[in-house]
Design an enzyme around this catalytic site. Sequence first.
Site, PDB file in Angstrom:
ATOM      1  NE  ARG A 234      -4.260  -1.388   0.022  1.00 41.24           N
ATOM      2  CZ  ARG A 234      -4.352  -2.443  -0.792  1.00 41.24           C
ATOM      3  NH1 ARG A 234      -3.365  -2.744  -1.621  1.00 41.24           N
ATOM      4  NH2 ARG A 234      -5.434  -3.200  -0.791  1.00 41.24           N
ATOM      5  CG  ASP A 258       1.463  -2.587  -8.358  1.00 38.15           C
ATOM      6  OD1 ASP A 258       1.369  -2.228  -9.549  1.00 38.15           O
ATOM      7  OD2 ASP A 258       0.599  -3.264  -7.764  1.00 38.15           O
ATOM      8  CD  GLU A 263      -3.148   3.111  -5.285  1.00 42.45           C
ATOM      9  OE1 GLU A 263      -1.946   2.855  -5.095  1.00 42.45           O
ATOM     10  OE2 GLU A 263      -4.003   2.229  -5.492  1.00 42.45           O
ATOM     11  CG  HIS A 295      -3.177  -1.111  -6.848  1.00 41.89           C
ATOM     12  ND1 HIS A 295      -3.444  -0.373  -5.729  1.00 41.89           N
ATOM     13  CD2 HIS A 295      -3.276  -2.418  -6.454  1.00 41.89           C
ATOM     14  CE1 HIS A 295      -3.712  -1.183  -4.711  1.00 41.89           C
ATOM     15  NE2 HIS A 295      -3.609  -2.437  -5.132  1.00 41.89           N
TER      16      HIS A 295
HETATM   17  P1  NAI Z   1      -1.256 -11.004   5.276  1.00 41.77           P
HETATM   18  O1  NAI Z   1      -2.302 -10.490   6.192  1.00 41.77           O
HETATM   19  O2  NAI Z   1      -1.236 -12.448   4.916  1.00 41.77           O
HETATM   20  O3  NAI Z   1       0.190 -10.631   5.842  1.00 41.77           O
HETATM   21  C1  NAI Z   1       0.521  -9.424   6.440  1.00 41.77           C
HETATM   22  C2  NAI Z   1       1.681  -9.668   7.391  1.00 41.77           C
HETATM   23  O4  NAI Z   1       2.077  -8.400   7.931  1.00 41.77           O
HETATM   24  C3  NAI Z   1       1.334 -10.570   8.570  1.00 41.77           C
HETATM   25  O5  NAI Z   1       2.262 -11.627   8.689  1.00 41.77           O
HETATM   26  C4  NAI Z   1       1.384  -9.637   9.781  1.00 41.77           C
HETATM   27  O6  NAI Z   1       1.835 -10.286  10.969  1.00 41.77           O
HETATM   28  C5  NAI Z   1       2.392  -8.607   9.302  1.00 41.77           C
HETATM   29  N1  NAI Z   1       2.299  -7.350  10.044  1.00 41.77           N
HETATM   30  C6  NAI Z   1       1.189  -6.648  10.371  1.00 41.77           C
HETATM   31  N2  NAI Z   1       1.534  -5.539  11.049  1.00 41.77           N
HETATM   32  C7  NAI Z   1       2.875  -5.537  11.153  1.00 41.77           C
HETATM   33  C8  NAI Z   1       3.820  -4.653  11.735  1.00 41.77           C
HETATM   34  N3  NAI Z   1       3.428  -3.539  12.361  1.00 41.77           N
HETATM   35  N4  NAI Z   1       5.126  -4.960  11.643  1.00 41.77           N
HETATM   36  C9  NAI Z   1       5.518  -6.094  11.019  1.00 41.77           C
HETATM   37  N5  NAI Z   1       4.690  -6.974  10.443  1.00 41.77           N
HETATM   38  C10 NAI Z   1       3.374  -6.696  10.513  1.00 41.77           C
HETATM   39  O7  NAI Z   1      -1.365 -10.090   3.978  1.00 41.77           O
HETATM   40  P2  NAI Z   1      -0.939 -10.465   2.474  1.00 41.77           P
HETATM   41  O8  NAI Z   1      -2.020 -11.224   1.819  1.00 41.77           O
HETATM   42  O9  NAI Z   1       0.446 -10.997   2.467  1.00 41.77           O
HETATM   43  O10 NAI Z   1      -0.946  -8.996   1.816  1.00 41.77           O
HETATM   44  C11 NAI Z   1      -0.057  -7.973   2.223  1.00 41.77           C
HETATM   45  C12 NAI Z   1      -0.547  -6.661   1.645  1.00 41.77           C
HETATM   46  O11 NAI Z   1      -0.409  -6.674   0.225  1.00 41.77           O
HETATM   47  C13 NAI Z   1      -2.061  -6.400   1.841  1.00 41.77           C
HETATM   48  O12 NAI Z   1      -2.302  -5.807   3.100  1.00 41.77           O
HETATM   49  C14 NAI Z   1      -2.389  -5.463   0.713  1.00 41.77           C
HETATM   50  O13 NAI Z   1      -2.303  -4.137   1.197  1.00 41.77           O
HETATM   51  C15 NAI Z   1      -1.295  -5.713  -0.311  1.00 41.77           C
HETATM   52  N6  NAI Z   1      -1.833  -6.211  -1.584  1.00 41.77           N
HETATM   53  C16 NAI Z   1      -1.511  -5.535  -2.731  1.00 41.77           C
HETATM   54  C17 NAI Z   1      -1.980  -5.957  -3.949  1.00 41.77           C
HETATM   55  C18 NAI Z   1      -1.601  -5.286  -5.238  1.00 41.77           C
HETATM   56  O14 NAI Z   1      -2.224  -5.560  -6.278  1.00 41.77           O
HETATM   57  N7  NAI Z   1      -0.602  -4.421  -5.266  1.00 41.77           N
HETATM   58  C19 NAI Z   1      -2.888  -7.129  -4.045  1.00 41.77           C
HETATM   59  C20 NAI Z   1      -3.104  -7.804  -2.782  1.00 41.77           C
HETATM   60  C21 NAI Z   1      -2.616  -7.331  -1.595  1.00 41.77           C
END
Ligand code: NAI
Length: 333
Positions: A234, A258, A263, A295
């Site tokens: 993000r 991305d 955005e 994105h």
């Molecule tokens: P997820 O929920 O599986 O993993 C997020 C990780 O971040 C977790 O392991 C959590 O413990 C960790 N985390 C949370 N707060 C933290 C902190 N303060 N310090 C350190 N670690 C922390 O999420 P996933 O599926 O891996 O997605 C990650 C991000 O990717 C999403 O939140 C979304 O914003 C972004 N995304 C972007 C896309 C794109 O098209 N560019 C598409 C899909 C997701």
Amino acid sequence: MKIAFFSYKSYDKEWFDPYLEDSGLEIDYFRVRLVAETVHYAKGSDVICAFVNDDLGKEVIGKLAAIGVKMIALRCAGFNNVDLEAAETHGIPVYRVPEYSPHAVAEHAVALILTLNRKIHKAYNRVRDGNFSLSRLVGFNLYGKTVGVLGTGKIGRVFAELMKGFGCRVLLYDKFPNAEMQEKGYPYVDLSTLLRESDILSLHVPLLPETAHIINRETLNMMKDNAMLINTSRGGLINAEHAIQALRTKKLGYLGIDVYEQEEGVFFQNLQEQIIDDDTLGLLMSFPNVLVTAHQAFFTREALDEITRTTLQNIRDFAEGRSTGNRVRPPGR
Ligand code: NAI
């Protein structure tokens, strides 16, 4: 069930329409972004289907409740654009698609790394112009480099495995380390070690108050000189002004994004004939060592199919009174 589908793009129809026959679901597609001024498009709908840049803040949710909307179906994973407290107060459940293809996003992060490093975007244009010179196209081997993964959820873990495949030394940081990754021998380090030791740093944490601008002047200064920073998560994770300063002083050698904090209203649009009224984005796009994609990390056939099927299943689950793990609630509820 009548669904008001905001921020519609032609590809959405291609994926959603084939699933609608005999489903009891009916979709009204609207190109407009959901903001306070466009809420009225949802009048008469039971459900609104929203995407990453739709505004689901307190005011919009209040207005949705007032016109009788009963459910919010996000066709994305992130929900940083939703005021979950407001939704809870108004009794409007929020569902999301928690996992559609971590591979799609992780592979796009790798694409940004390879493109920036080997300057494929420049080489492509040069060769088309009949310029076969290699001048200023020199890259570096990924093999043996240290890659830092900030956030080892679904996407970060796939990304770590991909970079391991290149022969990189992969370091991980997460508030909640993943046992499976530890068993596989991936070292978890603290954030400052991750920043100090990474040649390439890739962001995979969600945007939360505690992660907003996690990349700022202070953390950028801790990074290696000439490091590469990749963000497919993000935009709000990076203070873009500070990143520009770091690019100017060559602290940051490469930036691949991305996502971008401002955005909304720019990404997902064709603005070819218009002046883009965002000097920060304009400046970023002018740097030769910055690569911006709009994105699109999620944008694979497999991911789109999964997004469609899960979004419609979430709506059916809501309609039939099933609360599933795809429902997101405010912290502590
Ligand atoms: P997820 O929920 O599986 O993993 C997020 C990780 O971040 C977790 O392991 C959590 O413990 C960790 N985390 C949370 N707060 C933290 C902190 N303060 N310090 C350190 N670690 C922390 O999420 P996933 O599926 O891996 O997605 C990650 C991000 O990717 C999403 O939140 C979304 O914003 C972004 N995304 C972007 C896309 C794109 O098209 N560019 C598409 C899909 C997701």
